[in-house]
Scaffold this active site. Structure first.
Site, PDB file in Angstrom:
ATOM      1  N   CYS B  87       0.827  -1.222   0.000  1.00  0.00           N
ATOM      2  CA  CYS B  87       0.000   0.000   0.000  1.00  0.00           C
ATOM      3  C   CYS B  87       0.854   1.263   0.000  1.00  0.00           C
ATOM      4  CB  CYS B  87      -0.918   0.013   1.214  1.00  0.00           C
ATOM      5  SG  CYS B  87      -1.715  -1.557   1.495  1.00  0.00           S
ATOM      6  N   SER B 211     -11.126   0.547   4.462  1.00  0.00           N
ATOM      7  CA  SER B 211     -11.080   1.274   3.201  1.00  0.00           C
ATOM      8  C   SER B 211     -11.568   0.347   2.092  1.00  0.00           C
ATOM      9  CB  SER B 211      -9.658   1.761   2.916  1.00  0.00           C
ATOM     10  OG  SER B 211      -8.760   0.680   2.956  1.00  0.00           O
ATOM     11  N   LYS B 332     -10.176   5.830   3.545  1.00  0.00           N
ATOM     12  CA  LYS B 332     -11.469   5.344   3.992  1.00  0.00           C
ATOM     13  C   LYS B 332     -12.591   5.723   3.015  1.00  0.00           C
ATOM     14  CE  LYS B 332     -14.317   3.494   6.431  1.00  0.00           C
ATOM     15  NZ  LYS B 332     -14.920   3.293   5.155  1.00  0.00           N
ATOM     16  N   HIS B 336      -8.873   3.717  -1.962  1.00  0.00           N
ATOM     17  CA  HIS B 336      -7.516   3.218  -1.745  1.00  0.00           C
ATOM     18  C   HIS B 336      -7.087   2.294  -2.879  1.00  0.00           C
ATOM     19  CE1 HIS B 336      -3.906   1.875   0.035  1.00  0.00           C
ATOM     20  NE2 HIS B 336      -4.366   0.903   0.798  1.00  0.00           N
TER      21      HIS B 336
END
Lengths: 138, 392, 334
Positions: B87, B211, B332, B336
């Site tokens: 991420c 998310s 969120k 994402h």
């Protein structure tokens, strides 16, 4: 579709998964589990002695994985049980491990409760059963 | 070391775009970036490109994604490389691009990120979302990515009396912020009560604590600060950038209520920028799960560890508070798209610090310093950036 | 050289289903247990075997185990050396002699007899015998109603005080159509002629038991406990009584009401239970039975009580009841 832990890779961790073999650092005397090439405590020692961990420990943290969100290789289990708990266990000898919990108490899991390693099927892939440790209330 | 400026940034809307693949998403963000360069850009001046992506187009282009994308936008010969740190792939693309400019080797470098997540079956999606931790142990304990953060949340609740409600405050706040953001995936307000009642995912999380999966791309153009004014009167300076790692497996870490990777990255970035947390006017932090934003408050120095929840209670981090956090909606609610997230944050900061937040209602006023924070997986890696507005 | 059982371990799955659940779900239950043990989704005969072995091996130097024998009617693999899994899980030496017995519920006592023989082939003083079983059939098969799951493990020693093995007597002969499984099938079936099955059970087990008593010059009344194979609620008790045994001799070895049919474990599980209250000097007779058919009667005499690390009653009491629907999920039937 399940996690790509090949059978030979799984096999190499059999001492850890089947009987919780830890590695005692000959420099600092602390136990690494799972094993590291260099001791995670003193960051120096690279020579270790096998020690069999007791499998006794206490819940350090926990979650309950809801059935719908389980990884594909745990789907059968999730479907059977609806959900299943996952713990971080702090072992008597020091190291922490992440593990599934079996036979969770009906009154709920509490941080600090005593647990004990048990031998269970983890999952099956390519028709081969992967055994390993889980923890149950002690 | 050379100083680094950002002179252009663009990003797609985040969400579900069945008509677009990884190339189309990237191109859209790239073209928006080009448009944002006030005095225009001769593309050939770009010396290198760092592109963050985890799945490289849902796994269809696992090798050499970067030249594929650069060839698609007319730069087939630029020095291009894919960066992967789960991420934080986008954040690390930005970090490496910044280092490349700071070293003096390149005058102009592209940092980008792209992810195509909505193409895959739910089964396959669950598969590759779970493999950025220590797969051999975390995954084989039946845990998911949400499960790992849930373990942190349980421990935080145990140690510091954090309540379920605090988690929902993060969700409600960020959803509220996203309403005005045209780039956000979810532009619908939710109440704290609603956020507490979602479908369970991993105790104590419900679906509102997580998310979403998103498609999206973001592109940021960096240059040597010396030449920035050739392109714009309003550059944004990248004053500090830090990155650090930690044990990948959560059980190997001493504490589960802080991310040491974030702390070390923040220390490095603050030191380089010569500012502290008290100087930051707004921040985009990595809230992949609600607890992650609470951890970030402590790790970035906005609050003491264990007291982060009080910032939420006081509304300190709301868009109208003293330190707006995730005014974009955050991971969120803005969305994402894994590899894009870190560069998308930079794009948001770039626009805010140039007073170009599109919807006037969401423009953060009088900001001088901003911070962005991007975490890989459960904290195996983290990158932190400090920006300063350049038109003052 | 005497050979004795010096410790034992029992494992019962945590999950139980009551007979009443069958009655309310199906309107009937063809088996007469009160409740029975049910494997969890992540358990099989190997996981049970490891757990029972760990109990039996508590306090014993595992490096001195020279023999491992293991028995089950249904191993998870049709071909694979299953003892190897136990060797790794228990941390035994890699040069242990192993033997695996399967295909019949008589395999439990077979594995014990094999271990007694193999002890002569090792320098080590100890042998581990593990019997773990969980018979399987479809929920629509009458036989299935009684099927439970259990494992028991024994440590045998050379010339150490414990439960001394005295002798064995066997019966074997053709008996067709009684509880069988063809290659590739997971479900047990039979022809369902109860009186025919009963006749074979009675004749075979009686042959083994009386043969053993004659061989050792004993009367059945000399035994404090007589534990016969229990594939249903009544046959074992009825036969023992027919052979002249008293309630006192029979009752403690009866485990079926709590576990259901545990296949190869049956009489050995009963042995574990009676060992808890047995006193020095007590003689114990057990007899297995396997369809097809065969029976092995074994005689023991207790020299020194076998230490108990886990109390049988506690193992029986550690449980959670599940519904019939949940039971079908555990069996992966739904």
């Amino acid at each position: 579709m399940s996690a790509h832990i090949s059978i030979p890779m799984y096999q190499r961790a059999v001492p850890q998964r089947y009987r919780l073999t830890g590695k005692l650092c000959k420099s600092c005397g602390k136990i690494n589990f799972p094993p590291k090439a260099v001791c995670k405590y003193c960051l120096q020692g690279a020579s270790f002695e096998d020690v069999r961990l007791s499998g006794r420990g206490a819940v350090y943290s926990y979650t309950v994985i809801a059935g719908g969100g389980a990884p594909p290789e745990f789907e059968t289990e999730a479907r059977c049980k609806g959900s299943y708990p996952v713990l971080i266990v702090e072992l008597e000898e020091g190291p922490r491990v992440i593990t599934q919990m079996v036979n969770p108490p009906e009154e709920g899991i509490a941080i600090g409760m005593s647990v004990q390693a048990v031998f269970r099927k983890i999952y099956e892939e390519e028709g081969v059963i992967r055994y390993g440790f889980k923890f149950s209330p002690a | 070391m050379e100083n680094v400026a950002i002179i252009g940034a663009g990003q797609t809307k985040y969400g579900d775009f069945p008509g677009m693949g990884v190339k189309e998403l990237f191109a859209e963000a790239y073209l928006e970036m080009l448009q944002s360069v006030d005095r225009g850009l001769e593309q050939q001046r770009i010396g290198a490109a760092y592109i963050g992506s985890l799945s490289a187009g849902s796994g269809f282009q696992l090798g050499q994604l970067a030249p594929l994308l650069m060839g698609h936008v007319g730069l087939p010969h630029v020095n291009a490389v894919r960066i992967e740190n789960a991420c934080a792939s986008g954040g690390y693309a930005l970090y490496n691009a910044a280092c490349a400019v700071a070293s003096g080797k390149f005058d102009m470098v592209l940092a980008a990120g792209v992810e195509k997540m909505r193409d895959v079956s739910s089964n396959k999606g669950r598969y590759w979302l779970g493999v950025s931790g220590d797969t051999e142990y975390e995954r084989l304990a039946g845990s998911t990515f949400a499960g790992i953060y849930a373990l942190m949340a349980s421990r935080y609740m145990h140690e510091y009396g954090l309540k379920r409600e605090h988690l929902s405050m993060v969700a409600a706040k960020n959803h509220c912020h996203a309403v005005a953001n045209p780039k956000a995936q979810f532009r619908k307000e939710i109440t704290i009560e609603q956020a507490m009642q979602g479908v369970p995912v991993a105790h104590p999380f419900n679906v509102w604590d997580c998310s979403p999966t998103s498609d999206g791309a973001a592109v940021v153009l960096l240059c040597n600060a010396k030449i920035a004014k050739e392109f714009t009167n309003k550059p944004v300076y990248l004053k500090g950038f830090g990155a650090a790692s930690d044990y990948l497996a959560i059980h190997d870490r001493d504490s589960m209520t802080r991310l040491l990777a974030t702390r070390r990255a923040a220390t490095e970035a603050y030191k380089q920028a010569g500012v502290g947390p008290e100087d930051i006017n707004f921040a985009e932090v990595h809230d992949c799960f609600t607890i992650a934003e609470i951890l970030a408050y402590g790790d970035l120095g906005f609050a003491e560890e264990g007291l982060a929840q009080y910032l939420l209670e006081e509304g300190f981090t709301r868009a109208d508070g003293k330190l707006p956090v995730n005014a974009s909606g955050g991971l969120k609610a803005k969305g994402h798209p894994i590899g894009a997230t870190g560069c998308g944050m930079a794009s948001e900061v770039f626009k805010q610090l140039r007073d170009e937040a599109q919807e006037p209602s969401r423009q953060i006023k009088n900001a001088r310093y901003a911070l962005s924070h991007n975490v890989g997986g459960s904290g195996g890696t983290a990158a932190v950036f400090i920006y300063q507005r350049g038109d003052a | 050289m005497t050979k004795s059982i010096i410790s034992c371990g029992v494992y019962l799955p945590y999950l139980r289903i009551k007979r009443d659940e069958y009655l309310s779900a199906l309107g009937r239950c063809s088996a007469g247990m009160r409740e029975k043990t049910v494997l969890d989704i992540d358990e099989d005969v190997i996981t049970m075997a490891v757990e029972a072995s760990r109990v039996a091996l508590a306090g014993i130097d595992v490096s001195r185990v020279g023999v491992v024998t293991v028995a089950s009617t249904g191993f998870p693999y049709q071909e694979k050396a299953q003892a190897g899994t136990l060797v790794e899980a228990l941390g035994l030496e890699k040069n242990v002699l192993t033997a695996q017995h399967s295909n019949s519920t008589v395999s439990g006592t077979e594995s014990l007899l094999t271990a007694l023989s193999l002890l002569d082939q090792t320098e080590q003083p100890y042998a581990l015998v593990v019997v773990s079983d969980a018979p399987v059939s479809g929920p629509d098969v009458d036989l299935e109603h009684g099927f439970g799951a259990a494992a028991c493990a024994f440590v045998l020693a050379k010339d150490e005080p414990g439960l001394v093995f005295e002798g064995v007597y066997a019966q074997s002969g053709e008996a067709m159509g009684l509880r069988y499984r063809l290659p590739g099938e997971t479900d047990i079936r039979d022809i369902g002629v109860k009186t025919f099955a009963m006749l074979d059970y009675n004749e075979t087990v009686k042959g083994a038991v009386t043969g053993l008593a004659n061989k050792l010059g004993r009367n059945l009344t000399d035994y404090r406990h007589v534990v016969l194979h229990q594939a249903d609620a009544k046959s074992a008790t009825a036969l023992a009584k027919k052979m002249g045994c008293t309630d006192e001799q029979i009752k403690e070895g009866v485990v079926y009401p709590y576990t259901g049919d545990t296949g190869a474990c049956s009489s050995l599980l009963g042995l574990c239970r009676v060992l808890e209250s047995a006193c020095a000097g007590d003689c114990i007779l057990i007899s297995s039975h396997g369809s097809g058919s065969g029976s092995q009667a074994l005689s023991f005499c207790l020299e020194t009580p076998v230490p108990k690390s886990v109390v049988f009653e506690a193992v029986l009491g550690y449980k959670r009841y599940i519904s019939y629907i949940q039971y079908l999920k555990q069996k992966r039937s739904i």
